[in-house]
Design an enzyme around this catalytic site. Structure first.
Site, PDB file in Angstrom:
ATOM      1  N   VAL A 152      -8.639  -4.206   8.414  1.00 12.90           N
ATOM      2  CA  VAL A 152     -10.025  -4.440   7.932  1.00 12.90           C
ATOM      3  C   VAL A 152     -10.492  -3.210   7.066  1.00 12.90           C
ATOM      4  O   VAL A 152     -10.828  -2.339   8.130  1.00 12.90           O
ATOM      5  CB  VAL A 152     -11.344  -4.718   8.647  1.00 12.90           C
ATOM      6  CG1 VAL A 152     -12.446  -5.061   7.902  1.00 12.90           C
ATOM      7  CG2 VAL A 152     -11.002  -6.471   9.823  1.00 12.90           C
ATOM      8  N   PRO A 153     -10.086  -3.650   6.334  1.00 16.44           N
ATOM      9  CA  PRO A 153      -9.571  -1.612   5.237  1.00 16.44           C
ATOM     10  C   PRO A 153     -11.398  -0.913   5.031  1.00 16.44           C
ATOM     11  O   PRO A 153     -11.818  -0.909   3.675  1.00 16.44           O
ATOM     12  CB  PRO A 153      -9.190  -2.163   4.021  1.00 16.44           C
ATOM     13  CG  PRO A 153      -9.058  -3.233   3.340  1.00 16.44           C
ATOM     14  CD  PRO A 153      -9.231  -4.523   5.383  1.00 16.44           C
ATOM     15  N   CYS A 154     -12.162  -1.217   6.104  1.00 16.28           N
ATOM     16  CA  CYS A 154     -13.028  -0.506   5.819  1.00 16.28           C
ATOM     17  C   CYS A 154     -13.161   0.930   5.074  1.00 16.28           C
ATOM     18  O   CYS A 154     -14.430   1.287   3.854  1.00 16.28           O
ATOM     19  CB  CYS A 154     -14.277  -0.198   6.909  1.00 16.28           C
ATOM     20  SG  CYS A 154     -13.793   0.830   7.757  1.00 16.28           S
ATOM     21  N   HIS A 155     -12.414   1.732   5.409  1.00 18.98           N
ATOM     22  CA  HIS A 155     -12.197   2.958   4.107  1.00 18.98           C
ATOM     23  C   HIS A 155     -12.149   2.292   2.438  1.00 18.98           C
ATOM     24  O   HIS A 155     -12.251   3.481   1.631  1.00 18.98           O
ATOM     25  CB  HIS A 155     -10.004   3.503   4.129  1.00 18.98           C
ATOM     26  CG  HIS A 155      -9.452   2.765   4.642  1.00 18.98           C
ATOM     27  ND1 HIS A 155      -8.920   1.704   4.941  1.00 18.98           N
ATOM     28  CD2 HIS A 155      -8.353   2.962   2.793  1.00 18.98           C
ATOM     29  CE1 HIS A 155      -8.209   1.165   4.135  1.00 18.98           C
ATOM     30  NE2 HIS A 155      -7.603   1.712   3.131  1.00 18.98           N
ATOM     31  N   ARG A 156     -11.332   1.308   1.836  1.00 20.73           N
ATOM     32  CA  ARG A 156     -11.879   1.025   0.782  1.00 20.73           C
ATOM     33  C   ARG A 156     -12.992   0.831   0.235  1.00 20.73           C
ATOM     34  O   ARG A 156     -13.194   0.213  -0.971  1.00 20.73           O
ATOM     35  CB  ARG A 156     -11.038  -0.694   0.374  1.00 20.73           C
ATOM     36  CG  ARG A 156      -9.790   0.318   0.852  1.00 20.73           C
ATOM     37  CD  ARG A 156      -9.173  -1.410   0.505  1.00 20.73           C
ATOM     38  NE  ARG A 156      -7.494  -0.994   0.998  1.00 20.73           N
ATOM     39  CZ  ARG A 156      -6.368  -1.660   1.581  1.00 20.73           C
ATOM     40  NH1 ARG A 156      -6.649  -3.313   1.280  1.00 20.73           N
ATOM     41  NH2 ARG A 156      -5.553  -1.433   2.133  1.00 20.73           N
TER      42      ARG A 156
END
Length: 182
Positions: A152-156
């Protein structure tokens, strides 16, 4: 910006209590090592910090769960993580088994999973997509409660005035965004 039409991540019904048995493994991804933990059905934790032993200890202490070292439940996500860190654009597929989450946080995580490789959204944009303008801070808090980074790419997700936060630290967030050429 367009989100992926379909999420590469399947979200199972959240567990109301911690799992009794958790599988763990470490995945070598070039110069990085990613640690995965999950039930027999899906991922509960992804991290790039510490060691496999420290993850096992954390799970035993926080959840009093039996910990079994086994890479078999993580074959697809491991393959995708290796490709990701090799610079191959594409989604990281996985099945996530949320533990003790809220409907709002789960809704945020489902949207985050649809942000394409190499793209970013702002916290406020996520809130608007959810039909909750003005909830940017709550979206940020939900990003901060993401136990399955990368999948779940929360860095994006970034702030209007800069990077925003990241559970793995801002240096790691910058590195991940550079890897995606953002």
């Amino acid at each position: 910006m367009k989100l992926l039409r379909e999420s590469p991540v399947e979200f199972l019904e959240p567990l109301s209590k911690p799992p009794e048995k958790v599988y763990v493994t470490g995945v070598d991804c070039g110069r990085f090592r990613v640690y995965l933990a999950g039930t027999s059905r899906g991922l509960v934790h992804v991290s790039m910090e510490g060691t496999l032993r420290s993850l096992e200890k954390k799970i035993r202490m926080e959840w009093n769960a039996e910990v079994v070292e086994d890479s078999a439940p993580f074959e697809i996500v491991s393959e995708d993580l290796r490709a990701y860190f090799s610079g191959v654009p594409g989604p990281i597929r996985g099945i996530v088994q949320p533990v003790r989450t809220t409907p709002f946080t789960l809704e945020v995580h489902r949207l985050l999973a649809r942000i394409p490789f190499g793209k970013t959204l702002q916290y406020g944009e996520i809130a608007e997509l959810m039909g909750k303008p003005g909830a940017a801070r709550a979206v940020g808090n939900a990003c901060g409660r993401n136990p399955v980074m990368l999948v779940v790419p929360c860095h994006r997700v970034v702030a209007t005035s800069g990077l925003g936060g990241f559970g793995g630290g801002l240096d790691m967030k910058k590195m991940l965004l550079r890897l995606e050429s953002v």
